[in-house]
Design a protein around this motif. Structure first.
Motif, PDB file in Angstrom:
ATOM      1  N   UNK A  25       0.819  -1.210   0.000  1.00 21.89           N
ATOM      2  CA  UNK A  25       0.000   0.000   0.000  1.00 21.89           C
ATOM      3  C   UNK A  25       0.851   1.257   0.000  1.00 21.89           C
ATOM      4  N   UNK A  26       0.406   2.246  -0.751  1.00 21.19           N
ATOM      5  CA  UNK A  26       1.074   3.536  -0.779  1.00 21.19           C
ATOM      6  C   UNK A  26       1.008   4.161   0.605  1.00 21.19           C
ATOM      7  N   UNK A 163     -10.017   9.347 -12.691  1.00 22.86           N
ATOM      8  CA  UNK A 163      -9.303   8.146 -13.124  1.00 22.86           C
ATOM      9  C   UNK A 163      -9.072   8.177 -14.634  1.00 22.86           C
ATOM     10  N   UNK A 197      -3.973  12.522  -2.841  1.00 23.42           N
ATOM     11  CA  UNK A 197      -3.394  12.794  -4.166  1.00 23.42           C
ATOM     12  C   UNK A 197      -4.167  12.093  -5.273  1.00 23.42           C
ATOM     13  N   UNK A 198      -4.056  12.696  -6.426  1.00 24.03           N
ATOM     14  CA  UNK A 198      -4.645  12.177  -7.636  1.00 24.03           C
ATOM     15  C   UNK A 198      -4.177  10.756  -7.940  1.00 24.03           C
ATOM     16  N   UNK A 199      -2.896  10.525  -7.827  1.00 31.14           N
ATOM     17  CA  UNK A 199      -2.356   9.195  -8.106  1.00 31.14           C
ATOM     18  C   UNK A 199      -2.920   8.186  -7.109  1.00 31.14           C
ATOM     19  N   UNK A 202      -6.429   7.254  -8.153  1.00 30.53           N
ATOM     20  CA  UNK A 202      -6.457   6.311  -9.282  1.00 30.53           C
ATOM     21  C   UNK A 202      -6.161   4.906  -8.779  1.00 30.53           C
ATOM     22  N   UNK A 203      -5.146   4.801  -7.933  1.00 31.31           N
ATOM     23  CA  UNK A 203      -4.842   3.521  -7.309  1.00 31.31           C
ATOM     24  C   UNK A 203      -6.063   2.941  -6.624  1.00 31.31           C
ATOM     25  N   UNK A 206      -8.966   1.963  -9.096  1.00 35.03           N
ATOM     26  CA  UNK A 206      -8.736   0.787  -9.930  1.00 35.03           C
ATOM     27  C   UNK A 206      -8.775  -0.481  -9.094  1.00 35.03           C
ATOM     28  N   UNK A 207      -8.456  -0.358  -7.820  1.00 35.53           N
ATOM     29  CA  UNK A 207      -8.437  -1.558  -6.980  1.00 35.53           C
ATOM     30  C   UNK A 207      -9.769  -1.830  -6.311  1.00 35.53           C
TER      31      UNK A 207
END
Lengths: 209, 209
Positions: A25-26, A163, A197-199, A202-203, A206-207
DNA sequence: ATTCAAATACCTAATTATAGGTATATGATA
DNA sequence: TATCATATACCTATAATTAGGTATTTGAAT
């Protein structure tokens, strides 16, 4: 930015499972582990200071409740997230009284655990959606609140557009709204999901979508 | 920003397959379809103007080669991406002579197709990695070049960090490099993949890495 | 020995995202 | 009816990304 976590449980297999989830995980790093409360205290004394302590309730030597009381007193900035089996609802209430900021069951899935950690770091409370009713009742009495991470229709729509790579300005034109409005929704999504954050969004999308 | 595509093929099933692939992709919209070259011309005359025309070579009424010649003359800004079966290498060379900017085989997979479209829109050429040798020879003679979308080690490393939500500054500190260097790598990744945004990169990475 | 890819670093400018607010209107519900 | 969630809109400021360059060094390959 990165959330540092210590995991405490007397079952090594369970620690390994949580570590495995968190490693993918981020923004979450496991910086320590312990098989009982006393070992957590020793980590803290050695300047291994996390943002959140993920702890089982029942452990030998020092249980989660005693641990949480000590932490609430000596390390008030640390958040305690309680882990429990379904059959330990009485213990859970004790944990909350001791100062735990959230509670998840041991069959927690990845997304829920990540949400919980983000939520606690923000300073909010987090509780499993499927928590037993008597705990819900207790919390209503105690004037706390149960977080829900449900996005509204508009927020979901905007998340999908994010996304797809749309900018705030593009979304505003597409939806015939002010850019300010888009940004407000964006901020509310950030707050609800605990992702800034945007990233990250998206993560997440998508998950989980 | 969005890449608009027209698909031309006399086999409806194949059109549907490509459309299905593209519908799941950021920044690519199918705005028209045709079963022969003449229908493509009619779409263009009705102001349905794409960025890329994805066309079969052999079609009834007007084939891909005639279509490409007309487009090269009357719509020079449009890119033509040729689709072919393996056994049509002679036709492929004719397509390229006619002005097609790229070539993919009909068993193309999603990531390759997306890369091809992005590459063409940028103004570069794209050719399937597995294209027959005689076409490679022809292209070397004609002084063109074959794109490769392989990222270097550093670029791959940085792409992974971007997916994890790190900012340029965070990556610079982590890797003990200048932020300028990170940004340079980032720009090279953008160029190689034909993707210009962070969110697009996360999408790409999660789907292809 | 020279060319080339890879990695590094710097500069400027414009656009977008992030974060902190406040505020109003509406429809549902307690 | 009074509260609450939802959706809308605006303001300011800072951080980050994107886009256009140029330039140097190093190691590998021709």
């Amino acid at each position: 930015m990165t959330i540092k976590v210590i995991i405490a449980d007397d079952h090594q297999l369970f620690i390994d499972g949580i570590k495995s989830i968190l490693s993918k995980t981020i923004d979450i790093d496991t910086i320590g582990e312990a098989s009982n409360g006393l070992q957590v205290i020793k980590l803290l004394e050695n300047d291994i200071i996390p943002d959140v302590i993920l702890t089982d309730i029942r452990m030998p030597i020092m249980d989660g409740i005693s641990l949480t009381k000590i932490i609430s007193k000596n390390y008030p900035q640390l958040k305690v997230l309680a882990l429990s089996m379904f059959d330990q609802t009485i213990d859970v209430i004790e944990m909350l009284e001791a100062g735990a900021k959230g509670y998840v069951t041991k069959n927690v899935d990845k997304s829920e655990l990540v949400s919980a950690l983000h939520t606690l770091v923000k300073g909010d409370y987090f509780f499993s959606a499927n928590l037993p009713e008597n705990i819900q009742d207790w919390f209503q009495k105690e004037n706390k609140y149960v977080k829900d991470t449900q996005l509204t229709k508009r927020e979901t729509e905007i998340l999908h557009l994010i996304v797809k790579g749309r900018t705030s300005l593009q979304m505003a034109k597409h939806l015939k709204l002010s850019k300010y409005t888009i940004d407000t929704h964006r901020k509310n999504i950030h707050k609800k999901l605990g992702i800034k954050s945007n990233t990250g969004l998206v993560n997440y999308a998508l998950k989980h979508l």
